[in-house]
Write an enzyme that holds these catalytic residues in place. Structure first.
Site, PDB file in Angstrom:
ATOM      1  N   SER A 181       0.995 -10.414  -7.946  1.00 21.09           N
ATOM      2  CA  SER A 181       0.907  -9.183  -7.148  1.00 21.09           C
ATOM      3  C   SER A 181       2.263  -8.488  -7.027  1.00 21.09           C
ATOM      4  O   SER A 181       3.318  -9.089  -7.261  1.00 21.09           O
ATOM      5  CB  SER A 181       0.376  -9.498  -5.755  1.00 21.09           C
ATOM      6  OG  SER A 181      -0.808 -10.250  -5.852  1.00 21.09           O
ATOM      7  N   GLN A 182       2.186  -7.225  -6.615  1.00 20.80           N
ATOM      8  CA  GLN A 182       3.384  -6.399  -6.386  1.00 20.80           C
ATOM      9  C   GLN A 182       4.186  -6.991  -5.215  1.00 20.80           C
ATOM     10  O   GLN A 182       3.600  -7.258  -4.154  1.00 20.80           O
ATOM     11  CB  GLN A 182       2.872  -4.998  -6.046  1.00 20.80           C
ATOM     12  CG  GLN A 182       3.899  -3.950  -5.880  1.00 20.80           C
ATOM     13  CD  GLN A 182       3.240  -2.592  -5.620  1.00 20.80           C
ATOM     14  OE1 GLN A 182       2.042  -2.411  -5.850  1.00 20.80           O
ATOM     15  NE2 GLN A 182       4.015  -1.667  -5.133  1.00 20.80           N
TER      16      GLN A 182
END
Ligand code: SAM
Length: 211
Positions: free
Chosen positions: A61-62
Site C-alpha cells: 500500500s501507499q
C-alpha cells in the site's frame, strides 16, 4: 535496498504533509525501511508515496495511507491486533512496533511465506503469520483489541465485528472493488458500533478462499 538518512527524512516529511502526525505512528514507520519489502524493478520507487506491485499480483500500500490507517487504529502497547491482508508484510511490521502481538492473515501462501522469512530476518518476533481467508477472522485467537483490513470489503465482515472487543477499533476500506472506496473507522461500544469516514482510498478487493 536500504534507506539513507536523506531518504528517511523525505519519507517522514511526505507522511506529515499527508496528515500522518501521530508521533507513535511516525516513530514506528521510521523504524521500518520500506525498501526491504519492495523487490526488482520497483526497488528505486520504494520511498515514493505510491502503491507498488509485489508478488502474487498484489500490492504494497501507499505509505501515507498505511500511516493514516495506523494512526486511526490508535494501537496501545498491550494490544492484540489482527491484520487481514499481509501482502508484503510492511503494515504488519509497523504494527509490531506498537502492539503486544500481531496476527496477520493472507490468502496467498507465497506472500505469507515471504513475509514470515522477512519478519524473522528483521527480528520481529511478535508477529504470527497465517495463510487463510481472513474474512472469517481467527476465532481461536479472538477477541482482538484492534483489527485492520488492507483489502476492500463491501461491508465490514460480520465475523470480524464479532471478534472485536468492546472498546476495540477496526479500520478498513469499504465499497465496490473497482471504484473509489471509503476508509472507515469502526469503534465497538457497549451501545453498538460507531462509524467514522476517514478518506477515499483504492484497495484490492477482499476475496473469498485461498489464492
Ligand atoms: N498490508 C499489505 C502490505 O503492507 O503490504 C498490503 C496488502 S494488499 C493491498 C491486500 C492483500 O489482501 C493481498 O495480499 C491479498 O492477497 C489479501 N487478501 C485479499 N482477500 C483476502 C482474504 N479474504 N483473506 C486474507 N487476505 C486477503
Amino acid at each position: 535496498m536500504s534507506w539513507n538518512s536523506e531518504q528517511k527524512m523525505q519519507f517522514l516529511f511526505t507522511l506529515r504533509s499527508k496528515g500522518v502526525t501521530d508521533p507513535r505512528t511516525l516513530g514506528a514507520m521510521e523504524k521500518v525501511d520500506r525498501g526491504q519489502f519492495v523487490r526488482g524493478h520497483f526497488e528505486d520507487r520504494a520511498y515514493d508515496d505510491m502503491p507498488l506491485p509485489i508478488s502474487s499480483g498484489q500490492t504494497i500500500s501507499q505509505p501515507s495511507i498505511v500511516g493514516l490507517m495506523t494512526q486511526a487504529l490508535n494501537v496501545q502497547p498491550r494490544d492484540k491486533v489482527l491484520e487481514v491482508g499481509t501482502g508484503s508484510g510492511y503494515q504488519a511490521s509497523i504494527l509490531s512496533h506498537l502492539a503486544r502481538r500481531v496476527y496477520t492473515v493472507d490468502r496467498h501462501r507465497r506472500l505469507t511465506r515471504e513475509s514470515e522469512a522477512l519478519f524473522s530476518r528483521m527480528d520481529l518476533h511478535n508477529i504470527t503469520v497465517i495463510t487463510g481467508d481472513g474474512s472469517f477472522g481467527l476465532p481461536d485467537q479472538a477477541p482482538f483489541d484492534r483489527i485492520i483490513l488492507t483489502a476492500a470489503a463491501e461491508d465490514p465482515p460480520g465475523p470480524l465485528l464479532e471478534q472485536l472487543k468492546i472498546g476495540g477499533i477496526m479500520v478498513l476500506p469499504v465499497g465496490q472493488s473497482d471504484t473509489v472506496q471509503n476508509l472507515i473507522k469502526v469503534t465497538k461500544t457497549e451501545a453498538g458500533l460507531d462509524y467514522e469516514e476517514l478518506c477515499n482510498v483504492r484497495f484490492v478487493p477482499l476475496i473469498e478462499g485461498l489464492g
